[in-house]
Scaffold this motif. Structure first.
Motif, mmCIF file in Angstrom:
data_model
loop_
_atom_site.group_PDB
_atom_site.id
_atom_site.type_symbol
_atom_site.label_atom_id
_atom_site.label_comp_id
_atom_site.label_asym_id
_atom_site.label_seq_id
_atom_site.Cartn_x
_atom_site.Cartn_y
_atom_site.Cartn_z
ATOM 1 N N ILE A 105 0.712 -1.212 0.079
ATOM 2 C CA ILE A 105 0.008 0.033 0.137
ATOM 3 C C ILE A 105 0.795 1.239 0.126
ATOM 4 C CG2 ILE A 105 -1.680 1.387 1.341
ATOM 5 C CD1 ILE A 105 -2.761 -1.275 2.208
ATOM 6 N N PRO A 160 2.031 3.960 -4.156
ATOM 7 C CA PRO A 160 2.394 5.578 -4.607
ATOM 8 C C PRO A 160 3.364 5.860 -4.637
ATOM 9 C CG PRO A 160 1.404 5.243 -2.224
ATOM 10 C CD PRO A 160 1.357 3.785 -2.977
ATOM 11 N N THR A 185 -5.993 9.050 -4.637
ATOM 12 C CA THR A 185 -5.725 7.594 -4.253
ATOM 13 C C THR A 185 -4.365 7.373 -3.652
ATOM 14 O OG1 THR A 185 -7.016 7.198 -6.261
ATOM 15 C CG2 THR A 185 -5.957 5.270 -5.261
ATOM 16 N N HIS A 186 -3.230 8.015 -4.291
ATOM 17 C CA HIS A 186 -1.904 7.929 -3.592
ATOM 18 C C HIS A 186 -2.081 8.354 -1.925
ATOM 19 C CE1 HIS A 186 0.070 8.108 -7.991
ATOM 20 N NE2 HIS A 186 -0.218 6.894 -7.554
ATOM 21 N N ALA A 212 -4.583 8.515 0.016
ATOM 22 C CA ALA A 212 -5.312 7.650 0.718
ATOM 23 C C ALA A 212 -4.468 6.177 1.170
ATOM 24 C CB ALA A 212 -6.660 7.121 -0.012
ATOM 25 N N PHE A 213 -3.920 5.835 0.022
ATOM 26 C CA PHE A 213 -3.147 4.679 0.195
ATOM 27 C C PHE A 213 -1.882 4.914 1.229
ATOM 28 C CE2 PHE A 213 -3.193 1.219 -2.808
ATOM 29 C CZ PHE A 213 -4.537 1.262 -3.407
ATOM 30 N N LEU A 214 -1.215 6.156 1.267
ATOM 31 C CA LEU A 214 -0.282 6.331 2.085
ATOM 32 C C LEU A 214 -0.607 6.751 3.653
ATOM 33 C CD1 LEU A 214 2.316 8.623 -0.022
ATOM 34 C CD2 LEU A 214 2.416 6.336 1.181
ATOM 35 N N ALA A 215 -1.939 6.890 3.678
ATOM 36 C CA ALA A 215 -2.504 7.489 4.843
ATOM 37 C C ALA A 215 -2.167 6.367 6.218
ATOM 38 C CB ALA A 215 -4.022 7.359 5.008
#
Lengths: 449, 274, 300
Positions: B89, B93, C13-14, C16-19
Motif C-alpha cells: 500500500i 504510490p 488515491t495515492h 489515501a494509500f499512504l494514510a
C-alpha cells in the motif's frame, strides 16, 4: 484505539472510489472484527493473569531453575488463595533491569523480583520503587536468623529492602583430584604453595589454573590478591571509596595477582565461558579453577562428583574468610505487597531456604538451616561460612558494594589486565578507575559501609 | 574439444565450490542437531556422536516452550500478511508518484530503518499498554506491522518500480482507475516480489526477540524465541533443550521458504507484458 | 476536463494509500525518536522519578571517550564487511545455482538454512564452535594440519571481531542469496538466450546482461546489509557482550550496557541518537543514489 485507525481510513476512501472502497472496506472489516474478537480474548486472559502474582527472575536453566521452582512451590504451598507464577526473564541482571524499567514505568511491577544486593538495591530503593520490608523482617526476626554480613547488604540506611535467599561463596578454588594426584600436588594453603601447585601441574601437562571471559570472573579471582594485601579493613575502605586505586597497596595487589595467578592461567581462557572452563576441569584438561560455588552444582550435574572427581580449597590470602555473592528478593510498591509478605514468610523458614539452596548448589543464608541437607560440597561451604561468620570475617562481593558504574568498569579493567598484564595496561587501569572514583566521590555516590 | 574440456573444468570447479560452501553452511547445524539428542554429560564433549536418541531434550523443550510455538504461529502468519499489505500500500504510490513530494515521503520512511530497537523500546511499551494491547497477540500484530513499514515499503517500492510502465499506461487507457490497477493487475503480477518479502518477513517476525520480551509477559502471547533464549540464560546454557527447540523452530520458517519460493521459478516479467 | 479530474483522482488515491502507513510511522517511529532525543539531554538512572537536565553534556562526553569512538570504528568496519562478504558470497552462490544444476533444490535449502535460525541460537552454536581448544573450528584446523592457525577466537581482542564476522556471514548470507536468486530468476529468459546466441560465455552473460538487471535486488541487499551492520546487536551481545574489554563493542551493545548495565539512560539515549545520525550519514546518500539508478534503469 485500533478500530479508529481502521474506520478512519475507510471514511476517506468511501467518498472516492466507490466500488473500490467497498472492496477494501470489506477486507478491513474482516480484519477489524478479527482483531476485535481476539483483543477481547486477549484481554480476558490478561484479566485472569492479574490474579496471579509474578515472581521475576533470570534463573532460566539447569540447577538454578530447579532451585527457583522449588522455592516458588514452597511459597505457593503456604497460602491457598494467592498463587505465585515464576516468570523467567532470559538473560541476567541486565535484562531483568530492562524489564523492570518498563514494568515500573508502566505501573505493572511484579510482586517480587530477583535483585542483586547492596548498591543495586539502593538504586531502586532511592527511586522510591521498593516497598520497605521492616514489618515482615520483624515478623520473621530477620536480625536473628541472618548473619551480620548478610544483613548489611540488604538494608539501606538500616531499613531492609531485600530478602536473602541465594548466597554463594566466591573465594574457593576447585581442583580435579586426579590431576593433583598425577602431578603430586599438595593442597595449597598460601601463595607459595599455590605457585608450587601451578608449576607442578604445568609440568605434568595440565593447564594449571582455569579462568573465563566476562566482567566478573577475573575480578573475583583478583579479590584473593586484594584481600591478601589490604586486608578486610582495606577492603571496606575500598568499598567506601576511601582507598585510592592509585595507592601503593592497590598496585601491590595488582602485581601479586599478576605474578601468582595470571601467570598460571590456562591458555585461551578469555575465549571461554565459565561452563566451558568447568568442562575442562571435568575432562581433566585443567587442574584448578577459582569460581563461585555454583560451579560445584554444574560439575555434579555433569556427573563429576564432589569429593570424588573434584574437591576445593579456600583461595590463598582468604583462608578462614568468606567472600560472598548474594541475590535477594525485592518487593516493588504495588498491589502485590501483601501477597509478597506471605511469600517472604514462607521462603525464609529453614525449609524454604533449603528448598532453594540444595538444588541450586548455593548456601541458605538462614543460619538455622540444618547443615545436613547439603551434600559434600555444600557442607564444606556451609562450614566455611559458619566459621567465617564466627570470626567476623565475612566480606560481601566488592562489585556490588561499589557504585554500579565503577564496579562494572573495575571488572572490565581487571579482565583487560589479566589478558595483557603489561605496565601500560596497568597504568591505564589505575587511571581509569581512579578517575571514576573521583567522579563518584564528587557525586557522593559511595555508601558508607 | 578444447571448449568442452574448459566447460568440464568449469563445471567441476563450480561443483567443488558449491559442495564446499554447502559443507561449511551445514556443519554447525549438524552439530546442533546431534546435540539435541545428547545427554547432559555427553554435551561437555562437543564433537562426539550421541550414543542414543535422547528424546528428553525435546520433551523438556515441548513442556517449556510448547505453548509459545503456538503463539509464534498465531503472531507470525497474520503479521506477515499485514506487513506485505502495508508495504504494498505504501510502496505503490511512492513508485508511481511524480514530483518531489513522493521522494520526500519515501526517504523519510526509509530513515525508519536506521532506528535501532533500543530507542523505541520504552515509548513503544507505553503506547501498547495505553492501547490495552500489552501481552496480547493482536498487540504483536500491530507492532510488527508498524515496524515493517520502512523495510516493506522499501522493498515493494523498488519492486514496483521495476515493473514496466507500459502495463500501467495500457491499463489507464483502458479506463482503469489507479486503485483498481493496484488490486487487480499490479499485485497479482508481483507475486515473486511478494513471495520474497513474505519469506523475509516470516523469518524476521518469527525470530523476533526484542519486541516479544518488551511487550509480552505470559503464555498468552509469548512467542517461541523468548522460550528459546530462556534456555540460554547467560549463566548456564542448557544446550540440549536449546538445540532441540532451535531445530523445531527452524521448521516453520523453512516451510514458508519452501512454499513461497515456488514462484521464483516463473519468469513473471515476461508474462506481465500481456 | 476529464483528464484533469483523473490526475487529481490519482493523487487522492495515492494519498489515501499512504494514510495508514504514514500514521503508523508517525506514532511508532517519530514519537519514540523525539522522546529519545529529549531523554538524551538529561541525566537519569532509569528508575528514580527525577531526571536532571544537563543539555548536551552526554554528547560531549561521548565524543571524547575512547570506548565510544572504538565502538563507532567497529560499526564502520562491520558496514564494510557486510557490504562485501555476505553480499558477494550470496551473489556468487545465486549466480552459480541460477544456471541450473543437479540437486539445485537441495542447495537452495542448505544455503538458506542458517538464516532461519534465531540470533540466540546462532550465538550459542558459534560460542561453541569457537571454543578455543575443543571447538569445531579449532578441531577442523587441526585435522587439516593447520593447527598453527587456530586462535583464541573470542578471547583475543585482535581476533574477536573477525570471529564474530565469520559467524554473522554464515548467518546472513542466506538473505543475499535469496534476494539475488529471486532477482536472477526474474530476468526474462529472452535476454539471456539472446546473449548466449551471440556467443557470450556464461560469465559474460552474467556480467553484461544479468547483473545490470539486478539493480533492484542489489540495492535491497546492500542497503539492508549496511543498516544491519549499523544496528548490529543480538549476536554480539549474546556471544561476547562487547568484550573482552570492549574490543568487540558496537554502538547498539554499548547503548544497552549504558542503559541497563550502568543505570545511565540519558547517555544511552545519546549513543542511540549518534547511531541514528552516523547511520544516516553513511547510508542515506547511498540510498538516494541507488534509488535514482533504479528510476533510471526502469526508464529504459
Amino acid at each position: 484505539m485500533l478500530f479508529q485507525i481502521f474506520s478512519g481510513k475507510k471514511i476517506i476512501l468511501a467518498g472516492r472510489e466507490g466500488r473500490m472502497a467497498t472492496k477494501v472496506g470489506n477486507m478491513e472489516k474482516m480484519y477489524r472484527s478479527a482483531a476485535f474478537g481476539l483483543a477481547l480474548l486477549g484481554s480476558t486472559a490478561a484479566a485472569y493473569a492479574q490474579e496471579n502474582y509474578e515472581v521475576w527472575h533470570y534463573y532460566a536453566a539447569g540447577s538454578e531453575r530447579a532451585g527457583m521452582d522449588a522455592m516458588i512451590e514452597i511459597g505457593n504451598a503456604a497460602s491457598e488463595d494467592t498463587k505465585f507464577t515464576s516468570v523467567v526473564i532470559p538473560g541476567n541482571v541486565v535484562e531483568l533491569r530492562r524489564q523492570l524499567q518498563t514494568a515500573f514505568l508502566g505501573g505493572r511491577p511484579p510482586a517480587l523480583y530477583q535483585s542483586s544486593m547492596a548498591f543495586e538495591l539502593k538504586t531502586f530503593a532511592d527511586g522510591g520503587q521498593l516497598h520497605p520490608l521492616s514489618d515482615v523482617w520483624a515478623a520473621i526476626d530477620g536480625d536473628a536468623i541472618f548473619p551480620e554480613g548478610v544483613q548489611r547488604v540488604v538494608k539501606v540506611d538500616g531499613v531492609p529492602y531485600g530478602v536473602p535467599f541465594d548466597l554463594s561463596l566466591i573465594n574457593n578454588v576447585f581442583y580435579n583430584k586426579e590431576a593433583f594426584e598425577k602431578a603430586g600436588v599438595e593442597i595449597p594453603t598460601d601463595w607459595d604453595s599455590f605457585t608450587a601447585a601451578c608449576d607442578a601441574l604445568r609440568e605434568a601437562g595440565y593447564q594449571p589454573l582455569g579462568n573465563a571471559g566476562g566482567t566478573f570472573w577475573s575480578l573475583y579471582n583478583f579479590y584473593a590478591a586484594l584481600v591478601s594485601v589490604i586486608g578486610e579493613e582495606g577492603y571496606y575502605q575500598m568499598a567506601r571509596g576511601e582507598l585510592g586505586f592509585d595507592s601503593p597497596e592497590f598496585s601491590e595487589a595488582l602485581d601479586l595477582y599478576r605474578d601468582r595467578m595470571v601467570s598460571c592461567y590456562a591458555q585461551n581462557w578469555s575465549g571461554k565461558t565459565w561452563t566451558q572452563t568447568a568442562d575442562d576441569v571435568v575432562n581433566g584438561d585443567t587442574g584448578m579453577f577459582m569460581m563461585g560455588i555454583w560451579v560445584a552444582a554444574y560439575m555434579e550435574q555433569a556427573g563429576f562428583a564432589a569429593g570424588e572427581g573434584f574437591d576445593m580449597f579456600q583461595a590463598p590470602g582468604t583462608v578462614g574468610k568468606a567472600i560472598f555473592q548474594m541475590d535477594v528478593l525485592a518487593v516493588p510498591e504495588g498491589p502485590g505487597v501483601d501477597a509478597a509478605n506471605m511469600f517472604i514468610e514462607a521462603v525464609t523458614t529453614p525449609e524454604g531456604q533449603a528448598a532453594f539452596a540444595v538444588p541450586k548448589g548455593s548456601l541458605a543464608p538462614n543460619i538455622n538451616v540444618d547443615p545436613s541437607v547439603y551434600g559434600y560440597a555444600g557442607a564444606t561451604f556451609s562450614r566455611q561460612f559458619a566459621d567465617a561468620s564466627a570470626a567476623n570475617a565475612v566480606l560481601p562481593n566488592l562489585f556490588f558494594l561499589l557504585p554500579t558504574d565503577l564496579g562494572t568498569e573495575f571488572g572490565v579493567q581487571i579482565e583487560r589486565f589479566a589478558i595483557d598484564p603489561s605496565d601500560s595496561v596497568k597504568a591505564e587501569l589505575i587511571a581509569t578507575l581512579e578517575g571514576l572514583r573521583q567522579e563518584a566521590l564528587a557525586e557522593n555516590a559511595f555508601i558508607q559501609w | 574439444m578444447a571448449s568442452s574440456s574448459l566447460a568440464q573444468r568449469q563445471t567441476i570447479l563450480t561443483r567443488t565450490v558449491l559442495i564446499g560452501m554447502a559443507i561449511i553452511f551445514v556443519a554447525p547445524l549438524v552439530v546442533a542437531f546431534l546435540t539435541s539428542f545428547k545427554t547432559p554429560s555427553e554435551i561437555t564433549r562437543v564433537l562426539t556422536i550421541p550414543s542414543t536418541f535422547y528424546w528428553e531434550n525435546y520433551a523438556i523443550a515441548f513442556e517449556r516452550a510448547g505453548r509459545t510455538f503456538l503463539n509464534s504461529l498465531l503472531i507470525t502468519a497474520p503479521a506477515v500478511v499485514l506487513s506485505l499489505l502495508i508495504g504494498s500500500i505504501a510502496g505503490y504510490p511512492l513508485a508511481y508518484m511524480r514530483g518531489p513530494g513522493g521522494k520526500l515521503v519515501y526517504f523519510v520512511l526509509l530513515t525508519g530503518m536506521l532506528v535501532p530497537f533500543q530507542i523505541v523500546q520504552i515509548p513503544l511499551f507505553f503506547l501498547v499498554q495505553r492501547m490495552g494491547l500489552y501481552d496480547t497477540v493482536p498487540g504483536m500484530w500491530l507492532v510488527h506491522t508498524a515496524y515493517a513499514v520502512p523495510f516493506c515499503t522499501f522493498f515493494m517500492r523498488n519492486f514496483f518500480a521495476s515493473v514496466p510502465r507500459s502495463m500501467y499506461e495500457a491499463a489507464l487507457i483502458d479506463g482503469c482507475g489507479p486503485a483498481t490497477y493496484f488490486w487487480k493487475l499490479l499485485l497479482p503480477a508481483s507475486t515473486s516480489g511478494l513471495a520474497a518479502l513474505a519469506i523475509i518477513q516470516s523469518r524476521a517476525i518469527w525470530n523476533d526477540l526484542l519486541f516479544a520480551i518488551t511487550l509480552t509477559t505470559s503464555d498468552n502471547a509469548r512467542p517461541a524465541t523468548v522460550a528459546i533464549s530462556g534456555f540460554a540464560s547467560s549463566l548456564q546454557v542448557e544446550y540440549g533443550p536449546l538445540m532441540a527447540s532451535t531445530v523445531v523452530s527452524i521448521i516453520p520458517v523453512m516451510a514458508a521458504y519452501l512454499i513461497f519460493q515456488q514462484s521464483f521459478v516463473r519468469g513473471l516479467l515476461g508474462g506481465a507484458g500481456k | 476536463m476529464a483528464f484533469k479530474s483523473r490526475m487529481s483522482r490519482t493523487d487522492w488515491t495515492h494519498i489515501a494509500f499512504l494514510a495508514l502507513p504514514t500514521l503508523l510511522f508517525l506514532v511508532f517511529y517519530v514519537y519514540p525518536v523525539i522522546s529519545s532525543i529529549h531523554l538524551s539531554l538529561h541525566d537519569w538512572d532509569g528508575f528514580s522519578p527525577r531526571m536532571r537536565f544537563i543539555g548536551l553534556t552526554n554528547y560531549t562526553v561521548l565524543a571524547g571517550q575512547p570506548r565510544f569512538l572504538h565502538a563507532v570504528l567497529n560499526n564502520i568496519l562491520w558496514v564494510g564487511f557486510m557490504l562485501i562478504v555476505p553480499t558477494g558470497l550470496g551473489l556468487l552462490l545465486a549466480a552459480i545455482l541460477d544456471r541450473g544444476i543437479r540437486g539445485e533444490k537441495a542447495f537452495r535449502i542448505i544455503f538458506f538454512l542458517p538464516f532461519t535460525i534465531p540470533a540466540v541460537a546462532v550465538a550459542a552454536i558459534w560460542r561453541w564452535m569457537y571454543e578455543p581448544d575443543n571447538g569445531l573450528v579449532t578441531t577442523v584446523l587441526n585435522l587439516l594440519g593447520l593447527g598453527g592457525l587456530s586462535q583464541n577466537w573470542l578471547g583475543d581482542p585482535a581476533v574477536v571481531n573477525l570471529s564474530l564476522m565469520g559467524a554473522v556471514a554464515w548467518w546472513t548470507t542466506g538473505f543475499a542469496f535469496l534476494v539475488f536468486f529471486a532477482g536472477l530468476r526474474n530476468i526474462p529468459t529472452e535476454c539471456i538466450e539472446a546473449a548466449r546466441i551471440e556467443g557470450a560465455t556464461p560469465w559474460q552473460v552474467f556480467w553484461k546482461v544479468s547483473f545490470p538487471l539486478l539493480w533492484p535486488s542489489t540495492i535491497i541487499v546492500l542497503g539492508m546489509s549496511a543498516i544491519d551492520a549499523m544496528r548490529l546487536f543480538d549476536v554480539v551481545w549474546a556471544m561476547t557482550k562487547g568484550g573482552p574489554a570492549y574490543s568487540s563493542e558496537v554502538l547498539a551493545t554499548q547503548m544497552y550496557d549504558l542503559a541497563f548495565g550502568r543505570f545511565d539512560m540519558g547517555r544511552a539515549a545519546a549513543v542511540a541518537v549518534y547511531l541514528f545520525i552516523i547511520a544516516g550519514i553513511i547510508i542515506m546518500p547511498y540510498i538516494v543514489y541507488m534509488s535514482r539508478r533504479v528510476q533510471d534503469s526502469e526508464a529504459e
